[in-house]
Design a protein around this motif. Sequence first.
Motif, PDB file in Angstrom:
ATOM      1  N   VAL A 167      34.589 -54.591 -24.116  1.00  0.00           N
ATOM      2  CA  VAL A 167      33.351 -54.102 -24.731  1.00  0.00           C
ATOM      3  C   VAL A 167      32.701 -53.053 -23.840  1.00  0.00           C
ATOM      4  O   VAL A 167      32.268 -51.990 -24.299  1.00  0.00           O
ATOM      5  N   VAL A 168      32.631 -53.335 -22.562  1.00  0.00           N
ATOM      6  CA  VAL A 168      32.019 -52.405 -21.608  1.00  0.00           C
ATOM      7  C   VAL A 168      32.833 -51.114 -21.524  1.00  0.00           C
ATOM      8  O   VAL A 168      32.276 -50.000 -21.525  1.00  0.00           O
ATOM      9  N   LEU A 169      34.158 -51.240 -21.469  1.00  0.00           N
ATOM     10  CA  LEU A 169      35.012 -50.055 -21.341  1.00  0.00           C
ATOM     11  C   LEU A 169      34.941 -49.178 -22.591  1.00  0.00           C
ATOM     12  O   LEU A 169      34.838 -47.949 -22.494  1.00  0.00           O
ATOM     13  N   LEU A 170      34.997 -49.799 -23.754  1.00  0.00           N
ATOM     14  CA  LEU A 170      34.930 -49.030 -24.993  1.00  0.00           C
ATOM     15  C   LEU A 170      33.590 -48.316 -25.133  1.00  0.00           C
ATOM     16  O   LEU A 170      33.529 -47.159 -25.571  1.00  0.00           O
ATOM     17  N   ALA A 171      32.521 -48.991 -24.765  1.00  0.00           N
ATOM     18  CA  ALA A 171      31.201 -48.381 -24.852  1.00  0.00           C
ATOM     19  C   ALA A 171      31.059 -47.219 -23.879  1.00  0.00           C
ATOM     20  O   ALA A 171      30.443 -46.196 -24.198  1.00  0.00           O
ATOM     21  N   ALA A 172      31.632 -47.367 -22.693  1.00  0.00           N
ATOM     22  CA  ALA A 172      31.535 -46.301 -21.698  1.00  0.00           C
ATOM     23  C   ALA A 172      32.250 -45.036 -22.144  1.00  0.00           C
ATOM     24  O   ALA A 172      31.830 -43.918 -21.812  1.00  0.00           O
TER      25      ALA A 172
END
Length: 268
Positions: A167-172
């Motif tokens: 989730v964090v990687l995709l959002a970044a």
Amino acid sequence: MTGTGSVELTKGFGRAIAGSLLFALPLLMTMELWRLAHSVERYRLALLVLAAVLLVIGLSRTFGAGPGGVGPGGYLADAGVAILAATLAATVVLAALGVVDPLMDWQAAVSVVAIEALPAAVGASYARSQLGQGSRRPRISGYGHELFLMTAGAVVFAANIAPTEEVVLLAAEASTVTVAALAVLSLLLMHGFVYGVGFGGQERSTEGFLRSFLTLTVVGYAAALAISAYLLWTFGRFDGIGLTTAVKETVVLGLPGSIGAAAARLIL
């Protein structure tokens, strides 16, 4: 308690165990959640447990689990059995996997089991009330019931994804255009699942496309986003980041949350 009553209680508890594993096994085998259980602030963990209890009580009040599910005492008892089954199932599986040792380090075990309890308890409640022979299945009606069911579905789906780093990687990596397109896709999928593709339990839009889209799909998506934001905050994903990044993470997690919300309206 009669022999028949004891048999039914045992079967109901067994269904609750099975439902717990069906809904929560992916999380029980997710390393990120094991780590988060030791690092998440205690008050956030306590709020998560409280939310799980209230959600299961709401599900038990809505559906019950047969004659014992009628009335406040009955649905509170149903909720208690579901939570007990979820706790037992999570503890046994985590101990069998070597993740926790309740005898040697019970405090750590409580933390890990508590953070795993939300989807497990929802699964236990669903299995006890909806999957047994002779289970009480009242017809669900009313706008408030629809929103509650969508919220419960969003919880189950989003909770399985929220602890992961993806989730964090995709959002970044997502641009503003990507995030907007993801929100539109979530809305279209929600509405299509419920009204358009012919799943069993599919509803008919009796109030027109625009009204049903605005009052159910859009509001349901807002509930999925709220659940997503709450879970991300609980797991510390918003710590030290700006508002824009927090919104991106919420929209990313809102995709599975919205699918869960739509699925709950079909299944429940």
